[in-house]
Design a protein around this motif. Sequence first.
Motif, PDB file in Angstrom:
ATOM      1  N   ARG A 199       0.825  -1.213   0.000  1.00 44.25           N
ATOM      2  CA  ARG A 199       0.000   0.000   0.000  1.00 44.25           C
ATOM      3  C   ARG A 199       0.860   1.265   0.000  1.00 44.25           C
ATOM      4  O   ARG A 199       0.949   1.967  -0.997  1.00 44.25           O
ATOM      5  N   ASP A 200       1.524   1.552   1.130  1.00 42.55           N
ATOM      6  CA  ASP A 200       2.265   2.802   1.293  1.00 42.55           C
ATOM      7  C   ASP A 200       3.522   2.798   0.423  1.00 42.55           C
ATOM      8  O   ASP A 200       4.360   1.906   0.524  1.00 42.55           O
ATOM      9  N   GLY A 201       3.628   3.787  -0.448  1.00 46.55           N
ATOM     10  CA  GLY A 201       4.768   3.879  -1.346  1.00 46.55           C
ATOM     11  C   GLY A 201       4.550   3.173  -2.669  1.00 46.55           C
ATOM     12  O   GLY A 201       5.355   3.313  -3.580  1.00 46.55           O
ATOM     13  N   THR A 202       3.455   2.422  -2.770  1.00 39.93           N
ATOM     14  CA  THR A 202       3.147   1.703  -4.009  1.00 39.93           C
ATOM     15  C   THR A 202       1.830   2.196  -4.597  1.00 39.93           C
ATOM     16  O   THR A 202       1.783   2.607  -5.748  1.00 39.93           O
ATOM     17  N   LEU A 203       0.771   2.167  -3.800  1.00 41.87           N
ATOM     18  CA  LEU A 203      -0.526   2.685  -4.245  1.00 41.87           C
ATOM     19  C   LEU A 203      -0.792   4.098  -3.740  1.00 41.87           C
ATOM     20  O   LEU A 203      -1.405   4.908  -4.436  1.00 41.87           O
ATOM     21  N   ILE A 204      -0.373   4.379  -2.494  1.00 43.38           N
ATOM     22  CA  ILE A 204      -0.555   5.724  -1.931  1.00 43.38           C
ATOM     23  C   ILE A 204       0.799   6.280  -1.514  1.00 43.38           C
ATOM     24  O   ILE A 204       1.751   5.524  -1.279  1.00 43.38           O
ATOM     25  N   ALA A 205       0.863   7.603  -1.432  1.00 39.79           N
ATOM     26  CA  ALA A 205       2.094   8.253  -0.996  1.00 39.79           C
ATOM     27  C   ALA A 205       2.432   7.789   0.419  1.00 39.79           C
ATOM     28  O   ALA A 205       1.546   7.678   1.271  1.00 39.79           O
ATOM     29  N   ASP A 206       3.696   7.492   0.642  1.00 42.45           N
ATOM     30  CA  ASP A 206       4.155   7.040   1.959  1.00 42.45           C
ATOM     31  C   ASP A 206       4.409   8.258   2.824  1.00 42.45           C
ATOM     32  O   ASP A 206       5.408   8.960   2.662  1.00 42.45           O
ATOM     33  N   THR A 207       3.475   8.517   3.744  1.00 42.73           N
ATOM     34  CA  THR A 207       3.590   9.668   4.632  1.00 42.73           C
ATOM     35  C   THR A 207       4.158   9.285   5.987  1.00 42.73           C
ATOM     36  O   THR A 207       4.274  10.142   6.861  1.00 42.73           O
ATOM     37  N   GLY A 208       4.507   8.013   6.152  1.00 43.48           N
ATOM     38  CA  GLY A 208       5.023   7.550   7.439  1.00 43.48           C
ATOM     39  C   GLY A 208       3.902   7.355   8.440  1.00 43.48           C
ATOM     40  O   GLY A 208       3.382   8.330   8.978  1.00 43.48           O
ATOM     41  N   TYR A 209       3.491   6.130   8.653  1.00 49.07           N
ATOM     42  CA  TYR A 209       2.440   5.788   9.618  1.00 49.07           C
ATOM     43  C   TYR A 209       1.151   6.560   9.343  1.00 49.07           C
ATOM     44  O   TYR A 209       0.687   7.349  10.160  1.00 49.07           O
ATOM     45  N   ALA A 210       0.598   6.334   8.185  1.00 49.38           N
ATOM     46  CA  ALA A 210      -0.619   7.033   7.751  1.00 49.38           C
ATOM     47  C   ALA A 210      -1.728   6.843   8.778  1.00 49.38           C
ATOM     48  O   ALA A 210      -2.139   5.725   9.062  1.00 49.38           O
ATOM     49  N   ALA A 211      -2.210   7.962   9.328  1.00 42.34           N
ATOM     50  CA  ALA A 211      -3.218   7.912  10.381  1.00 42.34           C
ATOM     51  C   ALA A 211      -4.474   8.702  10.023  1.00 42.34           C
ATOM     52  O   ALA A 211      -5.520   8.491  10.623  1.00 42.34           O
TER      53      ALA A 211
END
Length: 189
Positions: free
Chosen positions: A17-29
């Motif tokens: 998910r993070d970094g592949t489909l959505i931007a990796d914002t670091g611990y998406a909350a």
Amino acid sequence: MSAGAPTGRRRAVFFDRDGTLIADTGYAARPEDVRLIPGAAAAVAQVNAAGYLAVVATNQSGIARGLISLEQYHAVAARTAELLAAQGARLDAQFFCPHYPDVTGPCECRKPGVKLYRDADAQFGIDFAGSVWIGDRLRDVEPARTLGGTGILVLTGQGAGDADAARTEGFAVVADVGEAVQSVLRTGR
């Protein structure tokens, strides 16, 4: 389904998910901070149209670390699915590992462990040999070696840091999820 697939089994594309489909914002909350990576929705829609299952498998160590709650994880997962659906793409399932070995001890679901994929198999009946793993970290694509199938590392997110190791281990390395899916559709895996 490929002609060589075991009867009744389905091919899947397993997306990180993070970094592949959505931007990796670091611990998406926060759901309002979710941003699709350009081309992600079109890639998932192409997977849907080609008859593959579109499955997310994601490590979410922020839960064990106390940085995000289960409710926040589920809200971000729902927002991800909503943004994809708004562009005609569908996720068939989202599986996650909430553990972090330094806090919870070892587990079988933290990638590159394969429990998340076994859970998908139990739900859908997966043809692992005909399936594809796409992610921005080596651990996202290594399950392809364990279970069969193809792993493709994308250079979005953290991908550049793992690109040399991925190439050394024989995994394809491409610019983004759109290019990865195009490769899958061209080759049939």
